[in-house]
Structures are given as structure tokens and as C-alpha cells.
Design an enzyme around this catalytic site. Structure first.
Site, PDB file in Angstrom:
ATOM      1  N   GLU A 147       0.848  -1.196   0.000  1.00  9.68           N
ATOM      2  CA  GLU A 147       0.000   0.000   0.000  1.00  9.68           C
ATOM      3  C   GLU A 147       0.883   1.246   0.000  1.00  9.68           C
ATOM      4  O   GLU A 147       1.754   1.402   0.851  1.00  9.68           O
ATOM      5  CB  GLU A 147      -0.898   0.002   1.249  1.00  9.68           C
ATOM      6  CG  GLU A 147      -1.782   1.232   1.307  1.00  9.68           C
ATOM      7  CD  GLU A 147      -2.559   1.352   2.623  1.00  9.68           C
ATOM      8  OE1 GLU A 147      -2.615   0.372   3.398  1.00  9.68           O
ATOM      9  OE2 GLU A 147      -3.096   2.439   2.867  1.00  9.68           O
ATOM     10  N   HIS A 181       1.046  -3.630  26.078  1.00 18.76           N
ATOM     11  CA  HIS A 181      -0.053  -3.121  25.244  1.00 18.76           C
ATOM     12  C   HIS A 181      -0.768  -4.308  24.592  1.00 18.76           C
ATOM     13  O   HIS A 181      -0.544  -4.584  23.406  1.00 18.76           O
ATOM     14  CB  HIS A 181       0.492  -2.196  24.146  1.00 18.76           C
ATOM     15  CG  HIS A 181       0.972  -0.885  24.658  1.00 18.76           C
ATOM     16  ND1 HIS A 181       0.125   0.165  24.915  1.00 18.76           N
ATOM     17  CD2 HIS A 181       2.213  -0.455  24.974  1.00 18.76           C
ATOM     18  CE1 HIS A 181       0.829   1.204  25.360  1.00 18.76           C
ATOM     19  NE2 HIS A 181       2.093   0.854  25.403  1.00 18.76           N
ATOM     20  N   PRO A 240     -13.251  13.244 -10.516  1.00 17.71           N
ATOM     21  CA  PRO A 240     -11.977  13.248  -9.788  1.00 17.71           C
ATOM     22  C   PRO A 240     -11.268  11.891  -9.852  1.00 17.71           C
ATOM     23  O   PRO A 240     -10.047  11.838  -9.994  1.00 17.71           O
ATOM     24  CB  PRO A 240     -12.387  13.569  -8.340  1.00 17.71           C
ATOM     25  CG  PRO A 240     -13.731  14.202  -8.435  1.00 17.71           C
ATOM     26  CD  PRO A 240     -14.382  13.623  -9.658  1.00 17.71           C
ATOM     27  N   CYS A 251      -0.264   0.074  30.172  1.00 15.90           N
ATOM     28  CA  CYS A 251       1.043   0.733  30.183  1.00 15.90           C
ATOM     29  C   CYS A 251       1.061   1.917  31.162  1.00 15.90           C
ATOM     30  O   CYS A 251       1.169   1.708  32.364  1.00 15.90           O
ATOM     31  CB  CYS A 251       1.439   1.134  28.770  1.00 15.90           C
ATOM     32  SG  CYS A 251       3.212   1.376  28.620  1.00 15.90           S
ATOM     33  N   GLU A 278      -3.498  -4.539  23.417  1.00 14.63           N
ATOM     34  CA  GLU A 278      -4.369  -4.132  22.298  1.00 14.63           C
ATOM     35  C   GLU A 278      -3.745  -4.424  20.931  1.00 14.63           C
ATOM     36  O   GLU A 278      -4.455  -4.505  19.937  1.00 14.63           O
ATOM     37  CB  GLU A 278      -4.733  -2.640  22.410  1.00 14.63           C
ATOM     38  CG  GLU A 278      -3.589  -1.637  22.232  1.00 14.63           C
ATOM     39  CD  GLU A 278      -2.896  -1.254  23.527  1.00 14.63           C
ATOM     40  OE1 GLU A 278      -2.914  -2.074  24.472  1.00 14.63           O
ATOM     41  OE2 GLU A 278      -2.305  -0.146  23.608  1.00 14.63           O
TER      42      GLU A 278
HETATM   43  N1  GLN Z   1       5.190   7.038  29.654  1.00 21.33           N
HETATM   44  C1  GLN Z   1       5.283   5.714  30.153  1.00 21.33           C
HETATM   45  C2  GLN Z   1       6.655   5.104  29.916  1.00 21.33           C
HETATM   46  O1  GLN Z   1       7.400   5.537  29.083  1.00 21.33           O
HETATM   47  C3  GLN Z   1       4.215   4.822  29.547  1.00 21.33           C
HETATM   48  C4  GLN Z   1       4.347   4.624  28.081  1.00 21.33           C
HETATM   49  C5  GLN Z   1       3.095   4.120  27.427  1.00 21.33           C
HETATM   50  O2  GLN Z   1       2.010   4.229  27.975  1.00 21.33           O
HETATM   51  N2  GLN Z   1       3.219   3.593  26.237  1.00 21.33           N
HETATM   52  O3  GLN Z   1       7.003   4.156  30.576  1.00 21.33           O
END
Ligand code: GLN
Length: 541
Positions: A142, A515, A190, A386, A517
Site C-alpha cells: 500500500e 499493550h 476526480p 502501560c 491491544e
Molecule cells: N510514559 C510511560 C513510559 O514511558 C508509559 C508509556 C506508554 O504508555 N506507552 O514508561
């Protein structure tokens, strides 16, 4: 190279859903039994997305190998259910950096190093190297931006040359058809113009994806076909849909996959999208409303930018909700309001659950801590991601352990009780201002403690999640925090780094340094999000 390439360019507008088109085609081909991967080209000079503000550029998506990449890689991963690697996001910065480095090392043997041919050469080398290392049968590529931009011209040139050099390539052009309000009629001009632009760069698209609010009718299809020099059956209708996961099925109905395979001389198998159809059925059938508040520092930004900045968190909430026959209602909650007006905290009673996502710096932090305190004391299901976990530790340290002035050294360098402190290996990096690509990044393992909520959700003892941080729970405070009831339910395998925490007796108070997610899939929600939604449903009952 044996990998077949499908190049996706955009026309008319940016943000028309090229990423979703790319990911949908990738998924259709994968279900035909091929190994499919994808590359995103971003024409900016930044080496990666890691140094850009998310409100500027969208979410920074972290790959398993620690790449800080464009959010489209997240879309590809969610549709493909495959992990991608950092080299699959190519930027102008990376290409020039390599070319200049080679020039300094005399690798061009005294030649004058020119934009043409040397820049496209490096682009082609990168694409082929990725295809080979991924052992892919197909690679979707892409190109960011729209055709006609100065920024992406050299990438498009490289992709033109690849076909000339014998690679098996087809080109898909995604363009927008506006319906101006005063006319109420869908206009093709377009899009026609953007196909001409592509032609002028030496590329004839094989397929045109007609993105619009509504399906394209036969008259307009014929017009695009004639003016754009594509067969009418290769003009694919791509109207807005309620759920992006419907898009592969929309394309399948128009036999797009079979037509693509035909262009490569390959056989098409019928009925390969059963599981995906079931997913879409499930999404459409879900009816129990779950209201989730995402607590952040949102000021003067606007909802649209926010959606992009937290796209993986939002998708994870959706995946977990659908999995539990529920429909999410997601509300952005500005944490700053809690700093000025404590009474406003009672607004949180409205939510079935709250999430404090990742973040950086000190803005809005006190409000987030207030919100976490409120969730803990009022039994509102809470998930911290985090920074969300670090702030949960600070909250607990202050309000349960009575550690006055507890904070993170990210917020207050001279904190009296620095319960969150910089990782030892990060100290020098920060002192020398080496910010790009230097956080603790990518997949790291954690060992979960038996009998904990987190272990129950993951169903295994050793898990791996992706990371992006510089700070950690200060080891000096762990004993004190645990004594007061904050359970660190997952740690790095060497036991040094706190990766997960929870509080028992609360309906759901769970947070992680990682994370999760980034690994949620529509067909397989991330365990901690699934746990949150299940707790929301239980609390509601
Ligand atoms: N600011 C925090 C750190 O650097 C958390 C980072 C984040 O949430 N990705 O550890």
C-alpha cells in the site's frame, strides 16, 4: 522472486480506506490457501512513526520485533491474523538513510548517486528482501498518500519498474467518488483524473475500487471503465459499511478474489470465507450495550483524531464486546475535568467499565489518577494499559499505602516516593536525547502467578505481549505495595519487571505494563479486554 505483488494506490482523497481495502484483499487471498503478507509505504522523512505525535499521525502500532510503525500495519494484522515485522513499514527516511550510508562507504564505486535510479533501487531491494524473508506467495503493497503527491512519486516509480523487471505485479487503484450535496449525484471525474495521473507515471491499474457513500451504479461503472481503461467488471463497488470487517465479504460478492487470481493465472476456490461470514453475523447480532469510558488527556483535539490515536484500543474493545454478544459504546473522557472539579468524578458511575490507556508526560495525569481511585473505591471494572498501570500503582501507593508524594519520575523528577522510575538501561538514552526507536519495544515474555485473574484469563503461565515504555515499577516499593494488597500477578521471567497487576475482591481491577491491544483479533479478542467486558456484563446484571 516468486512472491506476487498487489500494489494499492490511492486517488482523490486521503483517508478513504485504502488500508481496509488492502487488508481485505489480503484476507481473501489468504483464505485461498496462500501465505500472504503486506507492506505499508509511508512517504515521510521520519525513519518510523515512533517520533510522531499520535494526534498528528494516528496510533503508533508496535510490531512483535519492536517496530514503531504506521497504524495500517495494525489493520493488516487484524484482518490477516498474522504478525508483521518492522521492515514492512518503509519510509522515505529509511530509504535515504541507507542510500547515504552506502555512498559514504564507497558502495557505489565512485558513481554519481542520483535520485533516479538509486532511490527506486533501494525501494525495490527492500520490498524484495521482505517478500523473500517472509516467504510470501503474495504481498500487498500500500502506497501512502494519493497519486500526484510529490512525496510518493519515487515509490510509485519503483513499483512501476518492478513489473518491467519481470516481477508478477498487479495494480489496484482506490479512489473516492463524491456526492456533492447541491447535486445529490455521484461524480466520477476526480477518480477519472486520478487514474490519468497514475497513467502518466506509467501505470495502468488492473482494478479500480470505487469508494463512496453509496454503491456505484452501472452507468458510472461503465464511465470509469471507458475513461480509466479497465474492464467494467474490474471496477469494484466499495460503499461505506457499518463494520469494516464486512468489507472482505463485500468484495467476495463481486468475485474480486477470483478476478485477481485469474490475472495471475491461478485457480480460485469457492466458499472459503465461512468463518469470516460467521464473524460478521455475530457482530450484527450483538445487542447488549456496554458503555466504556476511555480516560485521557483530550484537549482541543476532536473525536476523529482520537479514534485514530487509539485505534487498536478501540478495536480491542469491539472484538471483546462482539465475542460477548455485546455492542460497545465508547466515550472519550477528558481527565483534566477531574483535576478542577472532584464532583465530576461521579460521571464515571455512568460507565460499565473504564480504561486508562498508554500515554506520555505529565498532562492530565492527576485526573487519571483520580479516576483510577474512583474506579477502585466504587467497584467499577478497570483496565490499565502501560501508563494506565503505572498510574494505578501511583494511586495505590498514595491512597492505600499512604506514601506521600508518590509519583513517577517521568512526571516529577524529584518525587518523594518515586514508585515508578526510569528503567536502568534507559537513563543514558534519555540523557543523550536518543529518542527514536529506543524504548523497551516489542514482544516480551511474562510469567503469570497461579490462582490470579490474569492467569485465569490467559489460560497459560508464560505469555508474551508487546511493549513500548521507558519507565517501570520501582523494585524498591514492590514489597510494600504487595503487602497492602496490590498483587503483581505477572512478572518478567527473571522476576525483575512488574508486567501485570490486579486487586482481588474488586470486580475487575487489572492493569499491565504491556499493550495487549496490539494482539487482539476480531476472531480472537485479547484476554484482558475479554475479561474487562465479562466483568462489565457481570456488574451490570
Ligand atoms: N510514559 C510511560 C513510559 O514511558 C508509559 C508509556 C506508554 O504508555 N506507552 O514508561
Amino acid at each position: 522472486m516468486h512472491t506476487k505483488l498487489i500494489v494499492v494506490t490511492g486517488g482523490v482523497l486521503s483517508g478513504v480506506g485504502k488500508g481496509t481495502c488492502t487488508a481485505s484483499i489480503a484476507r481473501l487471498i489468504k483464505n485461498q490457501g496462500y501465505k500472504v503478507t503486506a507492506i505499508k509505504i509511508d512517504p515521510y522523512i521520519n525513519i518510523d512513526a515512533g517520533t510522531m505525535r499520535p494526534t498528528e499521525h494516528g496510533e503508533v502500532f508496535v510490531t512483535e520485533d519492536g517496530g514503531e510503525t504506521d497504524q495500517d500495519l495494525g489493520t493488516y494484522e487484524r484482518f490477516l491474523s498474522e504478525n508483521l515485522l518492522k521492515d514492512q513499514n518503509i519510509t522515505t527516511g529509511q530509504v535515504y538513510e541507507t542510500v547515504i550510508h552506502k555512498e559514504r562507504n564507497l558502495e557505489y564505486n565512485g558513481k554519481c548517486v542520483e535520485v533516479i535510479p538509486h532511490i527506486p533501487q533501494e525501494i525495490k531491494r527492500r520490498i524484495r528482501a521482505t517478500c523473500d524473508s517472509m516467504k510470501a506467495d503474495f504481498c500487498l503493497i500500500e502506497v501512502g498518500g494519493t497519486v500526484g503527491d510529490y512525496q510518493n512519486a519515487l515509490f510509485i516509480e519503483a513499483l512501476r519498474e518492478m513489473k518491467l523487471e519481470g516481477d508478477a505485479v498487479i495494480y489496484v487503484h482506490v479512489g473516492y467518488l463524491p456526492i456533492p450535496g447541491n447535486l445529490g449525484e455521484m461524480k466520477t471525474k476526480p477518480l477519472q483524473r486520478s487514474i490519468r495521473d497514475l497513467n502518466s507515471m506509467g501505470i495502468q491499474p488492473d482494478f479500480v475500487m470505487a469508494r463512496s457513500k453509496k454503491p456505484i451504479d452501472e452507468v458510472r461503472k461503465q464511465k470509469i471503465s471507458l475513461m480509466g481503461n479497465v474492464r467494467p467488471e474490474d471496477v469494484i463497488s466499495a460503499p461505506d459499511v457499518k463494520y469494516i470487517y464486512e468489507v472482505p465479504l463485500l468484495f467476495e460478492k463481486q468475485t474480486l478474489c477470483s478476478k485477481i487470481l485469474e490475472k495471475f493465472g491461478l485457480e480460485y476456490k469457492k466458499d472459503t470465507m465461512k468463518e469470516w461470514e460467521e464473524l460478521v453475523e455475530k457482530i450484527k447480532k450483538a445487542d447488549r450495550k456496554i458503555k466504556i469510558g476511555i480516560i485521557g488527556k483530550y484537549f482541543d483535539i476532536g473525536d476523529f483524531t482520537l479514534e485514530d490515536s487509539y485505534i487498536s484500543v478501540i478495536e480491542s474493545i469491539k472484538h471483546a464486546c462482539w465475542h460477548n454478544s455485546s455492542v460497545p459504546e465508547i466515550v472519550w473522557v477528558d481527565s483534566k475535568q477531574f483535576e478542577n472539579d472532584e464532583k465530576s468524578l461521579s460521571k464515571l458511575d455512568d460507565f460499565d467499565g473504564i480504561i486508562v490507556p498508554g500515554g506520555f508526560g505529565s498532562s492530565g495525569v492527576e485526573g487519571k489518577i483520580e479516576a483510577i481511585c474512583y474506579a477502585r473505591e466504587n467497584s467499577i471494572p478497570f483496565l490499565g494499559l502501560c501508563y494506565g498501570m503505572q498510574l494505578a500503582v501511583i494511586e495505590f501507593a498514595r491512597n492505600v499505602c499512604g506514601l506521600e508524594g508518590a509519583s513517577s519520575t517521568e512526571v516529577d523528577e524529584n518525587a518523594k516516593n518515586p514508585v515508578i522510575d526510569i528503567l536502568p538501561e534507559q537513563k543514558q538514552i534519555i540523557e543523550e536525547s536518543h529518542y527514536g526507536g529506543t524504548m523497551r519495544l516489542g514482544g516480551y515474555k511474562a510469567k503469570l502467578a497461579k490462582g490470579t485473574k490474569v492467569m485465569e484469563l490467559y489460560g497459560e503461565e508464560i505469555v508474551s505481549e508487546r511493549h513500548r515504555h521507558r519507565y517501570e515499577v520501582n523494585p524498591e516499593y514492590i514489597e510494600k505495595l504487595e503487602k497492602e494488597g496490590l498483587r503483581f500477578s505477572g512478572k518478567s521471567p527473571d522476576g525483575i519487571l512488574m508486567e501485570f497487576l490486579e486487586i482481588s475482591g474488586h470486580p475487575y481491577f487489572v492493569a499491565t505494563q504491556a499493550h495487549p491491544e496490539f494482539k487482539s483479533r476480531p476472531t480472537e479478542p485479547a484476554p484482558l479486554f475479554d475479561g474487562l467486558i465479562k466483568a462489565c456484563i457481570k456488574s451490570k446484571a
